[in-house]
Enzyme design. Sequence first.
Site: not given
Ligand code: PEP
Length: 238
Positions: A7-9, A92, A94, A161, A167, A201, A222-223
């Site tokens: 997930n590149w956001k 999600h 967010e 999640e 994050g 994370s 994500g990141g």
């Molecule tokens: C996400 O936003 O779906 C996520 C898992 O982010 P991160 O891996 O950066 O915590």
Amino acid sequence: MNLFVANWKMNMQRAGARAYAEELGRRIGERALSVELSIAPPLTALDAVRDPRGRWSLAGQNVSSETEGAYTGEVSARQLADAGCRYVIVGHSERRRIFGEDGKVLAAKLAQVRAARLTPIYCVGETQDERTRGLSTATLTRQAETLHGDPPDLQLVVAYEPVWAIGTGNVATPDDCAAAGQHLRGLLSNRRDLRLLYGGSVTPENAGAMLKNAGIDGFLVGGASLSVSSFAAIAGLP
Ligand code: PEP
């Protein structure tokens, strides 16, 4: 088969996305994968990331709750399907937290996703406050209720999640994740084809223990998915 979703956001320009896809393709080469990969880039980079050889699929990060028409700035499930997506992330944290998406809107989005024959990656997870107050399972139960109208015979991906892990660098322990997963699988025991992902994370360093001990079927990343080498390592590729 385990599923690894990047997930590149709201990150990455088209040139970077193209370079990422080329590098991922080089790493996979002719190898037959024993895992499934999907990338959820920004809409502007869907074309740049598409693999003509189908070694990874595309996913939308969000979708409209409406079918079509005067909804400036929205993208429909049908348009995502037309752009080659296989999956769509729905709910999600967010989207829930920043854009106020509630169960009613998310149920409408799920219906759109199904009408377009896409598969939802439905995200659930408690906040730090809910966790502190002992409301983690109650939160998951409430969020899973949104799936009640979703046909149980269709393929479903649920991503656990925890919001406090996204994050933040505070990855859940495999035990945390296993407990949440057990609760979710119990709630969704009528589903014929359910895969449960963990997100929050995830890094190449913590992915192995999680995959081994948490009873999950992959990750929503994500990141760490913004680096092709990290994403590849998480998915167990060279
Ligand atoms: C996400 O936003 O779906 C996520 C898992 O982010 P991160 O891996 O950066 O915590």
